[in-house]
Design a protein around this motif. Structure first.
Motif, PDB file in Angstrom:
ATOM      1  N   GLY A  49       0.804  -1.212   0.000  1.00  0.00           N
ATOM      2  CA  GLY A  49       0.000   0.000   0.000  1.00  0.00           C
ATOM      3  C   GLY A  49       0.839   1.263   0.000  1.00  0.00           C
ATOM      4  N   MET A  50       0.142   2.397  -0.091  1.00  0.00           N
ATOM      5  CA  MET A  50       0.783   3.716  -0.218  1.00  0.00           C
ATOM      6  C   MET A  50       0.569   4.527   1.039  1.00  0.00           C
ATOM      7  SD  MET A  50       2.404   5.850  -2.007  1.00  0.00           S
ATOM      8  CE  MET A  50       2.603   7.493  -2.635  1.00  0.00           C
ATOM      9  N   PRO A  51       1.643   5.037   1.638  1.00  0.00           N
ATOM     10  CA  PRO A  51       3.069   4.852   1.339  1.00  0.00           C
ATOM     11  C   PRO A  51       3.625   3.622   2.055  1.00  0.00           C
ATOM     12  CG  PRO A  51       2.846   6.435   3.120  1.00  0.00           C
ATOM     13  CD  PRO A  51       1.450   6.024   2.725  1.00  0.00           C
ATOM     14  N   SER A  52       4.814   3.221   1.675  1.00  0.00           N
ATOM     15  CA  SER A  52       5.484   2.100   2.333  1.00  0.00           C
ATOM     16  C   SER A  52       5.911   2.520   3.732  1.00  0.00           C
ATOM     17  CB  SER A  52       6.708   1.676   1.525  1.00  0.00           C
ATOM     18  OG  SER A  52       7.527   0.809   2.288  1.00  0.00           O
ATOM     19  N   SER A  53       5.328   1.904   4.743  1.00  0.00           N
ATOM     20  CA  SER A  53       5.677   2.262   6.121  1.00  0.00           C
ATOM     21  C   SER A  53       7.052   1.728   6.502  1.00  0.00           C
ATOM     22  CB  SER A  53       4.614   1.747   7.092  1.00  0.00           C
ATOM     23  OG  SER A  53       4.439   0.364   6.958  1.00  0.00           O
ATOM     24  N   HIS A  54       7.448   0.585   5.940  1.00  0.00           N
ATOM     25  CA  HIS A  54       8.801   0.070   6.203  1.00  0.00           C
ATOM     26  C   HIS A  54       9.847   1.060   5.675  1.00  0.00           C
ATOM     27  CE1 HIS A  54       6.551  -3.779   6.434  1.00  0.00           C
ATOM     28  NE2 HIS A  54       7.431  -4.031   7.370  1.00  0.00           N
ATOM     29  N   THR A  55       9.595   1.560   4.473  1.00  0.00           N
ATOM     30  CA  THR A  55      10.512   2.547   3.890  1.00  0.00           C
ATOM     31  C   THR A  55      10.521   3.825   4.710  1.00  0.00           C
ATOM     32  OG1 THR A  55      10.218   1.628   1.674  1.00  0.00           O
ATOM     33  CG2 THR A  55      11.043   3.881   1.816  1.00  0.00           C
TER      34      THR A  55
END
Length: 152
Positions: A49-55
């Motif tokens: 999904g948007m945005p990548s929480s890991h990133t």
């Protein structure tokens, strides 16, 4: 125990990374709602999904370290390598696994008509598009910078 928790609360880099992850999960839930028109609680903790929480988390960590320790620090180098691995995994490996799950789910649906395959649904939303990873990176950078400005 209270001193320990107070110490963690004073660690602005840790707080910015947790905030980046948490707010990205909220944004992910909102963007999913806007796209699908219905609330999905799984989006609050799920991958993809948007945005990548890991990133957002690892980029916030790297930017926070860069702002505090400098671009030439060993800690920044470590954080950048970690961020690169997480971002590659999110947009590469996990995204490919999600595409494979989609194909397998389609095969199971098609074979179910002949009653030869037990219905086993695989999770398809595992990874991220490059735009979702970029969105997480921008979000993580913004959160780290805001923490640096307001809490240093």
């Amino acid at each position: 125990m209270a001193e320990f928790l107070a110490g963690l609360g004073k660690n602005t880099i840790l707080m910015s990374t947790i905030t980046a992850w948490f707010t990205a999960q909220i944004l992910k839930t909102i963007t999913s709602f806007l796209r699908k028109g219905s609330f999905t609680a799984e989006r609050l903790v799920g991958a993809g999904g948007m945005p990548s929480s890991h990133t957002a988390l690892v980029v916030s960590l790297a930017v926070g370290i860069a702002l505090r320790e400098g671009l030439d620090s060993d800690l920044f180098a470590l954080a950048v390598v970690l961020a690169g691995i997480v971002m590659y995994d999110a947009a590469g490996v996990r995204r490919a696994a999600g595409k494979q799950a989609k194909v397998l789910n389609k095969l199971v649906r098609e074979m179910r008509v002949e009653h030869k395959v037990k219905d086993t649904r695989l999770k398809e939303l595992l990874g991220h598009t490059p735009i979702e990873v970029l969105g997480g990176a921008v979000h993580g950078t913004l959160i780290a910078y805001l923490f640096y400005i307001f809490y240093r």
